[in-house]
Design an enzyme around this catalytic site. Structure first.
Site, short mmCIF file in Angstrom:
data_model
loop_
_atom_site.label_atom_id
_atom_site.label_comp_id
_atom_site.label_asym_id
_atom_site.label_seq_id
_atom_site.Cartn_x
_atom_site.Cartn_y
_atom_site.Cartn_z
N ARG A 103 0.85 -1.18 0.00
CA ARG A 103 0.00 0.00 0.00
C ARG A 103 0.89 1.23 0.00
O ARG A 103 1.69 1.41 0.92
CB ARG A 103 -0.87 -0.06 1.26
N THR A 153 -0.75 7.56 -1.06
CA THR A 153 -2.06 7.47 -1.72
C THR A 153 -2.95 6.39 -1.09
O THR A 153 -4.16 6.37 -1.35
CB THR A 153 -1.89 7.10 -3.21
N ASP A 198 1.08 -2.43 12.25
CA ASP A 198 1.43 -2.89 10.90
C ASP A 198 1.70 -4.40 10.95
O ASP A 198 2.70 -4.85 11.53
CB ASP A 198 2.67 -2.13 10.41
N ASP A 244 5.11 -5.70 9.48
CA ASP A 244 6.25 -5.37 10.35
C ASP A 244 6.27 -6.24 11.60
O ASP A 244 7.33 -6.66 12.04
CB ASP A 244 6.19 -3.88 10.76
C1 PRP Z 1 -1.09 -4.23 4.67
C2 PRP Z 1 -1.96 -5.43 4.87
C3 PRP Z 1 -2.89 -5.38 3.68
C4 PRP Z 1 -3.04 -3.89 3.45
C5 PRP Z 1 -4.36 -3.47 4.02
O1 PRP Z 1 -0.08 -4.53 3.79
O2 PRP Z 1 -1.27 -6.63 5.02
O3 PRP Z 1 -2.34 -6.00 2.51
O4 PRP Z 1 -1.98 -3.26 4.17
O5 PRP Z 1 -4.64 -2.16 3.72
P1 PRP Z 1 -5.77 -1.74 2.69
O6 PRP Z 1 -6.99 -2.53 3.03
O7 PRP Z 1 -5.96 -0.27 2.99
O8 PRP Z 1 -5.27 -1.97 1.31
P2 PRP Z 1 1.09 -3.47 3.41
O9 PRP Z 1 0.67 -2.67 2.22
O10 PRP Z 1 1.46 -2.71 4.64
O11 PRP Z 1 2.27 -4.38 2.92
P3 PRP Z 1 3.11 -5.49 3.70
O12 PRP Z 1 2.22 -6.69 3.91
O13 PRP Z 1 4.22 -5.77 2.76
O14 PRP Z 1 3.59 -4.92 5.02
N1 URA Z 2 -2.13 -2.44 7.19
C1 URA Z 2 -1.71 -2.86 8.40
O1 URA Z 2 -0.75 -3.66 8.49
N2 URA Z 2 -2.34 -2.41 9.48
C2 URA Z 2 -3.38 -1.57 9.43
O2 URA Z 2 -3.92 -1.20 10.50
C3 URA Z 2 -3.81 -1.14 8.17
C4 URA Z 2 -3.18 -1.59 7.06
#
Ligand code: PRP
Ligand code: URA
Length: 210
Positions: free
Chosen positions: A105, A109, A201, A204
């Site tokens: 994400r 944006t 997160d 993370d």
């Molecule tokens: C997080 C999570 C989802 C997304 C959710 O991933 O694991 O994929 O955000 O957010 P949304 O519903 O607003 O799209 P992230 O983009 O942080 O990537 P990561 O799993 O690599 O940490």
């Molecule tokens: N992605 C995450 O990992 N945590 C949140 O709360 C939202 C998006």
């Protein structure tokens, strides 16, 4: 909320989710809990798997029993956090194939950016179980569902450990046919698109990158 949204409120799920939320939970415990929660959620998400009869000879007698009838299933984790759920699902469905979608994400944006994809060759013939711990704005989940539909997949379910109402609403609006399984429904999103109270997160915390 339509009948395709299942908020799972099993006591074991609620208990494990509370530990997951705690900011003092270690990376090791967090990772193990995500896997355990995914396993328990799979139990709920597979309630409608079709069964067929088989004849089995026990040490005492031969009789007819039930077995799962050759369903072809693919688990599709949204990288990276979705990876944390794969082991748990595979413990319940060991014959499933795994396809990967890489999405992150954009922090400005909040729109999903695709960076990876690898699917089993027969993906269009399989029932799909998309996994991602977090459903926030719904952007990533909807992009993943769009993607699987472009591959020709017709039966799609999605499991998210934690969801915001905004995310559920978006998935329902864009993909009313997709069955959604959620262990916890939270209150709202903050100005950075994080689920409140949430768990932070997920990626993370699973991989210890912060
Ligand atoms: C997080 C999570 C989802 C997304 C959710 O991933 O694991 O994929 O955000 O957010 P949304 O519903 O607003 O799209 P992230 O983009 O942080 O990537 P990561 O799993 O690599 O940490
Ligand atoms: N992605 C995450 O990992 N945590 C949140 O709360 C939202 C998006």
């Amino acid at each position: 909320m339509n009948e395709n949204v299942h908020i799972l409120n099993h006591p074991l799920l609620q208990h494990k989710l509370t530990i997951l939320r705690n900011e003092n939970t270690s990376t090791k415990d967090f990772r193990e809990l995500v896997s355990e929660i995914a396993m328990l959620m799979t139990y709920e998400a597979t309630r409608d798997l079709p069964l067929e009869d088989v004849s089995v000879k026990t040490p005492i007698a031969t009789d007819t029993f039930k077995t799962i009838s050759g369903k072809k299933i693919a688990i599709v984790p949204i990288l990276r956090a979705g990876l944390g759920m794969v082991d748990g699902v595979l413990k319940m469905i060991p014959s499933a194939r795994v396809g990967h979608i890489g999405l992150f994400r954009d922090p400005q944006t909040l729109k999903p950016v695709k960076y990876y994809c690898k699917m089993p060759a027969d993906i269009a013939d399989r029932d799909i179980l998309i996994v991602d711990p977090m459903l926030a704005t719904g952007g990533s989940s909807c992009a993943a569902i769009d993607f699987m539909k472009e591959y020709g997949c017709k039966h799609i379910k999605m499991m998210n450990i934690l969801a915001a109402p905004e995310g559920i609403e978006r998935v329902q609006k864009e993909h009313p046919d997709v069955e959604l399984y959620v262990a916890g429904l939270d209150d709202h999103l903050n100005e950075n698109g994080y689920i409140v109270p949430g768990l932070g997160d997920a990626g993370d915390r699973i991989f210890g990158t912060k």
